[in-house]
Scaffold this motif. Sequence first.
Motif, PDB file in Angstrom:
ATOM      1  N   ARG A 154       0.835  -1.211   0.000  1.00 42.14           N
ATOM      2  CA  ARG A 154       0.000   0.000   0.000  1.00 42.14           C
ATOM      3  C   ARG A 154       0.864   1.253   0.000  1.00 42.14           C
ATOM      4  N   ALA A 155       1.937   1.235   0.783  1.00 47.97           N
ATOM      5  CA  ALA A 155       2.834   2.399   0.814  1.00 47.97           C
ATOM      6  C   ALA A 155       3.542   2.582  -0.522  1.00 47.97           C
ATOM      7  N   LEU A 156       3.998   1.482  -1.132  1.00 51.22           N
ATOM      8  CA  LEU A 156       4.718   1.573  -2.401  1.00 51.22           C
ATOM      9  C   LEU A 156       3.826   2.105  -3.521  1.00 51.22           C
ATOM     10  N   ARG A 157       2.547   1.784  -3.478  1.00 48.02           N
ATOM     11  CA  ARG A 157       1.618   2.268  -4.514  1.00 48.02           C
ATOM     12  C   ARG A 157       1.480   3.783  -4.493  1.00 48.02           C
ATOM     13  N   MET A 158       1.841   4.418  -3.383  1.00 47.97           N
ATOM     14  CA  MET A 158       1.711   5.867  -3.259  1.00 47.97           C
ATOM     15  C   MET A 158       2.978   6.609  -3.645  1.00 47.97           C
ATOM     16  N   LEU A 159       4.036   5.868  -4.009  1.00 47.65           N
ATOM     17  CA  LEU A 159       5.283   6.496  -4.441  1.00 47.65           C
ATOM     18  C   LEU A 159       5.242   6.771  -5.938  1.00 47.65           C
ATOM     19  N   ASP A 160       6.033   7.726  -6.377  1.00 46.29           N
ATOM     20  CA  ASP A 160       6.018   8.112  -7.786  1.00 46.29           C
ATOM     21  C   ASP A 160       6.767   7.117  -8.666  1.00 46.29           C
ATOM     22  N   VAL A 161       7.894   6.595  -8.181  1.00 44.40           N
ATOM     23  CA  VAL A 161       8.672   5.596  -8.922  1.00 44.40           C
ATOM     24  C   VAL A 161       9.264   4.609  -7.926  1.00 44.40           C
ATOM     25  N   VAL A 162       9.109   3.311  -8.214  1.00 40.62           N
ATOM     26  CA  VAL A 162       9.732   2.265  -7.405  1.00 40.62           C
ATOM     27  C   VAL A 162      10.511   1.366  -8.362  1.00 40.62           C
ATOM     28  N   ALA A 163      11.824   1.490  -8.356  1.00 36.84           N
ATOM     29  CA  ALA A 163      12.655   0.654  -9.228  1.00 36.84           C
ATOM     30  C   ALA A 163      13.090  -0.597  -8.470  1.00 36.84           C
ATOM     31  N   VAL A 164      13.045  -1.733  -9.143  1.00 37.45           N
ATOM     32  CA  VAL A 164      13.491  -2.995  -8.544  1.00 37.45           C
ATOM     33  C   VAL A 164      14.580  -3.593  -9.413  1.00 37.45           C
ATOM     34  N   ARG A 165      15.489  -4.349  -8.777  1.00 35.92           N
ATOM     35  CA  ARG A 165      16.687  -4.801  -9.477  1.00 35.92           C
ATOM     36  C   ARG A 165      16.716  -6.291  -9.771  1.00 35.92           C
ATOM     37  N   ASP A 166      15.578  -6.994  -9.577  1.00 30.99           N
ATOM     38  CA  ASP A 166      15.531  -8.421  -9.899  1.00 30.99           C
ATOM     39  C   ASP A 166      14.097  -8.814 -10.230  1.00 30.99           C
ATOM     40  N   VAL A 180       9.262  -0.450 -11.783  1.00 30.81           N
ATOM     41  CA  VAL A 180       9.995  -0.680 -13.025  1.00 30.81           C
ATOM     42  C   VAL A 180      11.260  -1.458 -12.709  1.00 30.81           C
ATOM     43  N   ARG A 181      11.612  -2.396 -13.573  1.00 28.81           N
ATOM     44  CA  ARG A 181      12.812  -3.210 -13.406  1.00 28.81           C
ATOM     45  C   ARG A 181      14.008  -2.499 -14.024  1.00 28.81           C
ATOM     46  N   LEU A 182      15.009  -2.185 -13.191  1.00 34.88           N
ATOM     47  CA  LEU A 182      16.222  -1.520 -13.642  1.00 34.88           C
ATOM     48  C   LEU A 182      17.430  -2.137 -12.928  1.00 34.88           C
ATOM     49  N   PRO A 183      18.628  -1.978 -13.475  1.00 35.16           N
ATOM     50  CA  PRO A 183      19.809  -2.540 -12.820  1.00 35.16           C
ATOM     51  C   PRO A 183      20.149  -1.827 -11.514  1.00 35.16           C
ATOM     52  N   ASP A 184      20.832  -2.530 -10.650  1.00 32.00           N
ATOM     53  CA  ASP A 184      21.397  -1.969  -9.422  1.00 32.00           C
ATOM     54  C   ASP A 184      22.192  -0.702  -9.768  1.00 32.00           C
ATOM     55  N   THR A 185      22.025   0.352  -8.979  1.00 33.34           N
ATOM     56  CA  THR A 185      22.733   1.597  -9.289  1.00 33.34           C
ATOM     57  C   THR A 185      24.251   1.429  -9.246  1.00 33.34           C
ATOM     58  N   ALA A 186      24.743   0.473  -8.465  1.00 35.76           N
ATOM     59  CA  ALA A 186      26.192   0.252  -8.409  1.00 35.76           C
ATOM     60  C   ALA A 186      26.735  -0.277  -9.732  1.00 35.76           C
ATOM     61  N   LEU A 187      25.847  -0.809 -10.582  1.00 38.74           N
ATOM     62  CA  LEU A 187      26.271  -1.311 -11.890  1.00 38.74           C
ATOM     63  C   LEU A 187      26.429  -0.200 -12.918  1.00 38.74           C
ATOM     64  N   LEU A 188      25.745   0.924 -12.720  1.00 37.64           N
ATOM     65  CA  LEU A 188      25.650   1.937 -13.769  1.00 37.64           C
ATOM     66  C   LEU A 188      27.001   2.479 -14.238  1.00 37.64           C
ATOM     67  N   PRO A 189      27.991   2.720 -13.352  1.00 37.13           N
ATOM     68  CA  PRO A 189      29.281   3.213 -13.845  1.00 37.13           C
ATOM     69  C   PRO A 189      29.999   2.231 -14.776  1.00 37.13           C
ATOM     70  N   ILE A 190      29.589   0.963 -14.765  1.00 33.66           N
ATOM     71  CA  ILE A 190      30.219  -0.022 -15.646  1.00 33.66           C
ATOM     72  C   ILE A 190      29.919   0.292 -17.108  1.00 33.66           C
ATOM     73  N   LYS A 191      28.917   1.154 -17.352  1.00 27.51           N
ATOM     74  CA  LYS A 191      28.587   1.549 -18.730  1.00 27.51           C
ATOM     75  C   LYS A 191      29.764   2.187 -19.433  1.00 27.51           C
ATOM     76  N   ASP A 192      30.670   2.792 -18.670  1.00 30.86           N
ATOM     77  CA  ASP A 192      31.834   3.477 -19.240  1.00 30.86           C
ATOM     78  C   ASP A 192      33.142   2.742 -18.972  1.00 30.86           C
ATOM     79  N   LEU A 193      33.059   1.521 -18.458  1.00 35.96           N
ATOM     80  CA  LEU A 193      34.262   0.776 -18.083  1.00 35.96           C
ATOM     81  C   LEU A 193      35.067   0.369 -19.316  1.00 35.96           C
ATOM     82  N   LYS A 194      36.357   0.673 -19.294  1.00 32.96           N
ATOM     83  CA  LYS A 194      37.276   0.249 -20.350  1.00 32.96           C
ATOM     84  C   LYS A 194      38.259  -0.746 -19.740  1.00 32.96           C
ATOM     85  N   VAL A 195      38.220  -1.971 -20.219  1.00 33.22           N
ATOM     86  CA  VAL A 195      39.036  -3.018 -19.624  1.00 33.22           C
ATOM     87  C   VAL A 195      39.986  -3.589 -20.662  1.00 33.22           C
ATOM     88  N   ALA A 196      41.238  -3.735 -20.270  1.00 32.69           N
ATOM     89  CA  ALA A 196      42.224  -4.420 -21.094  1.00 32.69           C
ATOM     90  C   ALA A 196      42.556  -5.727 -20.389  1.00 32.69           C
TER      91      ALA A 196
END
Length: 378
Positions: A154-166, A180-196
């Motif tokens: 009931r509380a979550l239904r009153m929020l504007d956005v509830v993102a879940v990670r699984d 809405v299903r979205l990745p863990d925020t700790a994953l987001l910087p990996i979008k720019d990761l350059k690995v050798a």
Amino acid sequence: MKVVILHAYSATNSGDGLLVNEALQLIRRVDESAQVVVLALDPASFEATPDVQFRHPTTGRGQTPSSARMLIAAARNLASFSLLHPLSRRLIRSADLVVGVGGGYMRSNSLLTAVKFALAHLPQLIGARRSRYAVYLPQSIGPMRWGLRGTVLRALRMLDVVAVRDERSAQLLQSVPSAVRLPDTALLPIKDLKVAPKIGTGRVGLVARDLGATPRTRAYESGIRALADEFGASVVAQATGRGNDDRRFYAKLGLESSGSLRTALQSDERPSVLVSVRLHGAIESIRAGVPAVHLSYERKGWGAYEDLGIAEYVHNAFDFDEQLVAEQVEFLRADPTQYWHSVEQAQDRLRGADALLVKLLQESGEPQLDDVARARKR
């Protein structure tokens, strides 16, 4: 803009500290000059940050209270029918934006976790539903037992956005239109990761944690000892806080901690591969360019590794195949190219999720529901 971040815990757990930092980074991209207050259970553990205040939700102060002092404050607050301090309630009501930090605190799978959630987090959730605009960053929600499921939904239904990670959390929130299903925020910087990728036979790191005392955990602890012995692993700690100290668990297993994970990843002798029971230990490792095999004890682990395209490297901590994990470690020590190729393939999705979260934090009122609906159809 005035912003309040809810549900922070302690920087002594580097994973929790990481999620608070990611929330702050997202907010700064929306408004660089935002005035931010973080409600944290251990406010004194966080470093001083410009334009950010850390306060305890129950006492309203910047110091970390003792258990006795916190109970006294909670009893006083009950006179106004809330466990939150009056200052905390005013901050939430007057904020332009309320943000629920990402994490896995919204669960009640046992009586103990139900009590902890009801005392520490439920009051903040109830406060958020009365705010002007509330966005909860990607969560693992559930299981919800001990009579709390209905109250939470009931509380979550009153929020504007509830993102879940699984996916399991997404199924639980099917009746919440703003979920809405979205990745863990700790994953987001990996979008720019350059690995050798580097080929070699370097050291193996190990991050574990106490999972309680049950018949299932005996097999888990035996497996951790076996992995540590087989690779002569460097055992490092991610969390060192009160009641959540990895070093005490290592001592119980007869293993010696060689320091913190963060220090190990920044050193010249950093491991070539990490085996981590803590999800954010694994994510920190990947972000530092060290491939990680994850032994997961909660749903969040599978969600994160699916989002990174490396689901084969996550295993159930309670019954993992020691031989298979050892084979994966050897494979990654020899040549992690395939692992990093999979991560690179996931970067477009991470960029899209990152852009959507920033947009949702910028909006208010009805527009974000269209964005959530489109994201749910992806």
